[in-house]
Design a protein around this motif. Structure first.
Motif, PDB file in Angstrom:
ATOM      1  N   UNK A 121       0.820  -1.217   0.000  1.00 25.10           N
ATOM      2  CA  UNK A 121       0.000   0.000   0.000  1.00 25.10           C
ATOM      3  C   UNK A 121       0.847   1.257   0.000  1.00 25.10           C
ATOM      4  N   UNK A 122       2.003   1.195   0.599  1.00 25.56           N
ATOM      5  CA  UNK A 122       2.883   2.349   0.593  1.00 25.56           C
ATOM      6  C   UNK A 122       3.656   2.458  -0.710  1.00 25.56           C
TER       7      UNK A 122
ATOM      8  N   UNK B 181      -2.984  15.586  -9.317  1.00 22.10           N
ATOM      9  CA  UNK B 181      -1.527  15.455  -9.352  1.00 22.10           C
ATOM     10  C   UNK B 181      -1.030  15.264  -7.920  1.00 22.10           C
ATOM     11  N   UNK B 182      -0.148  14.251  -7.713  1.00 23.23           N
ATOM     12  CA  UNK B 182       0.370  13.982  -6.374  1.00 23.23           C
ATOM     13  C   UNK B 182       1.779  14.521  -6.201  1.00 23.23           C
ATOM     14  N   UNK B 183       2.023  15.243  -5.150  1.00 28.26           N
ATOM     15  CA  UNK B 183       3.336  15.786  -4.851  1.00 28.26           C
ATOM     16  C   UNK B 183       4.053  14.788  -3.908  1.00 28.26           C
ATOM     17  N   UNK B 184       5.165  14.217  -4.366  1.00 25.42           N
ATOM     18  CA  UNK B 184       5.918  13.213  -3.612  1.00 25.42           C
ATOM     19  C   UNK B 184       7.140  13.882  -2.979  1.00 25.42           C
TER      20      UNK B 184
ATOM     21  N   UNK C 278       4.363   3.920  -8.648  1.00 30.57           N
ATOM     22  CA  UNK C 278       5.167   3.163  -7.681  1.00 30.57           C
ATOM     23  C   UNK C 278       6.128   4.134  -6.999  1.00 30.57           C
ATOM     24  N   UNK C 279       6.132   4.111  -5.697  1.00 26.80           N
ATOM     25  CA  UNK C 279       7.040   4.949  -4.913  1.00 26.80           C
ATOM     26  C   UNK C 279       7.828   4.047  -3.954  1.00 26.80           C
ATOM     27  N   UNK C 280       8.839   4.646  -3.406  1.00 27.59           N
ATOM     28  CA  UNK C 280       9.678   3.918  -2.442  1.00 27.59           C
ATOM     29  C   UNK C 280       8.990   3.939  -1.076  1.00 27.59           C
TER      30      UNK C 280
ATOM     31  N   UNK D 281       9.579   7.597   0.372  1.00 31.50           N
ATOM     32  CA  UNK D 281       8.784   8.598  -0.351  1.00 31.50           C
ATOM     33  C   UNK D 281       7.394   8.698   0.281  1.00 31.50           C
ATOM     34  N   UNK D 282       6.883   9.915   0.256  1.00 29.93           N
ATOM     35  CA  UNK D 282       5.559  10.146   0.825  1.00 29.93           C
ATOM     36  C   UNK D 282       4.804  11.138  -0.059  1.00 29.93           C
TER      37      UNK D 282
END
Length: 367
Positions: free
Chosen positions: A20-21, A31-34, A50-52, A56-57
């Protein structure tokens, strides 16, 4: 067994948390700001990303659709020192999510404050009447100022609308009175114009009627004059023919002076006829006519009279004495009537008219 089961459950929960993360689903027009360790790393587009995990958040989810924001009424002072309340509606869109996130803390509040200050600046240079009739000008000026100011924030202002401009109640009452006076003025002007046009049309109608009436009277007078002329001509022709006929009959009968004098005396009583006849004139020739008539009828002609009619020798002989007596009686009656008329009405002197003396009766031939 219980410890092993607990470990498996913990591993499963951990795996689900990691997945999930790691997997991020961004909706359409978002738009998502990571951020990685609190620093901007990337912008997630719409779809599966896909994020780390644990590194990453996704800090912010920015809406890229056009948004509508309505601001409450704000008091604004116009150039003629009147306080009016103006409420606005702004249509804007985020074009740069990173700038909208890191360049401004709250872009909606910033747009609201910028709108109020710009609106007061624009409206302060206008009078109330100009502001009420120049909404397009205010909208265009406000949009230009907001668009240039919010460009560095990654926001584009598409449209600005003024929902309402509310003057004070006293000003509204004065404006209503002014508008009512203007309407009354226009109504009076229109009424005056209508009366003027009506008067002009009525005058034109009366003019045309008078012209037609005069033309009709002219034609009627011409026709009447022509009819009178024709009647007078016909009457004169009839009188001429009658006179000619009488004249011809007199000449054909060859009358002598005795008959003319007798007819003259017979016309004398008719002069005094009539209710209004108070004065009548006896011509100067009356004495001559009486003398001639007396001299004519007082003598018995030697040759039996002046009758010009041929004597029928075959006719029986008739005594003329009664005829002479009847003639003398008629003459006496005419003289009596003339005297009675003369005594009844005053006689005005008449100027004698020179006439040709009547011809003397023909002398009787000597035997």
């Amino acid at each position: 067994m219980s410890a092993a089961l607990a470990v498996l459950v913990a591993l499963a929960v951990l795996a689900i948390a990691v997945v999930s993360m790691t997997v991020k689903i961004v909706p359409q027009a978002r738009a998502g700001i990571v951020e990685r360790f609190g620093k901007y790393r990337t912008t997630l587009p719409a779809g599966l990303n896909i994020v780390m995990p644990f590194v990453d958040k996704v800090r912010y989810m920015i809406d890229l659709r056009e948004q509508v924001v309505s601001f409450p009424p704000q008091p604004v002072i116009t150039e003629d020192n009147l306080v009016v309340s103006i409420d606005t509606v702004i249509y804007f869109q985020v074009t740069d999510p990173v700038a909208a996130t890191y360049e401004i803390a709250n872009y909606i509040q910033a747009i609201e404050q910028l709108t109020m200050t710009t609106l007061r600046n624009i409206t302060g240079g206008m009078t109330l009447e100009h502001a009420l009739t120049s909404r397009d000008q205010i909208n265009a000026g406000l949009r230009g100022e907001l668009d240039s100011a919010t460009g560095k924030w990654g926001i584009r202002v598409n449209r600005v609308e003024l929902k309402g401009i509310d003057p004070p109640p006293t000003i509204i009452d004065a404006m209503e009175k002014q508008m009512r006076a203007e309407r009354d003025k226009r109504a009076m002007i229109l009424t005056a114009e209508g009366d003027r046009q009506s008067a002009i049309l009525m005058a034109e109608g009366q003019k045309q009627s008078a012209i037609l009436t005069a033309e009709g009277n002219r034609q009627a007078a011409i026709l009447t004059a022509q009819a009178d002329r024709q009647a007078q001509i016909l009457r004169a022709q009839g009188e001429a023919q009658a006179i000619q006929t009488v004249f011809q009959a007199i000449h054909d009968g060859n009358p002598d002076q005795k008959l003319l004098s007798y007819q003259y005396l017979q016309m004398l009583p008719k002069i005094a006829e009539g209710d209004n006849a108070t004065t009548w004139i006896i011509p100067a020739e009356l004495t001559k006519a009486l003398g001639t008539l007396g001299g004519t009828f007082g003598k018995i002609p030697v040759d039996g009279g002046g009758n010009k009619t041929r004597i029928d020798f075959d006719a029986p002989i008739v005594d003329d004495a009664p005829v002479e007596g009847a003639t003398a009686e008629a003459v006496q009656q005419a003289l009596d009537a003339a005297k009675a008329a003369e005594s009844a009405a005053p006689v005005a002197p008449a100027t004698p008219v020179a006439e040709t003396p009547p011809e003397a009766p023909p002398a009787a031939p000597k035997k």
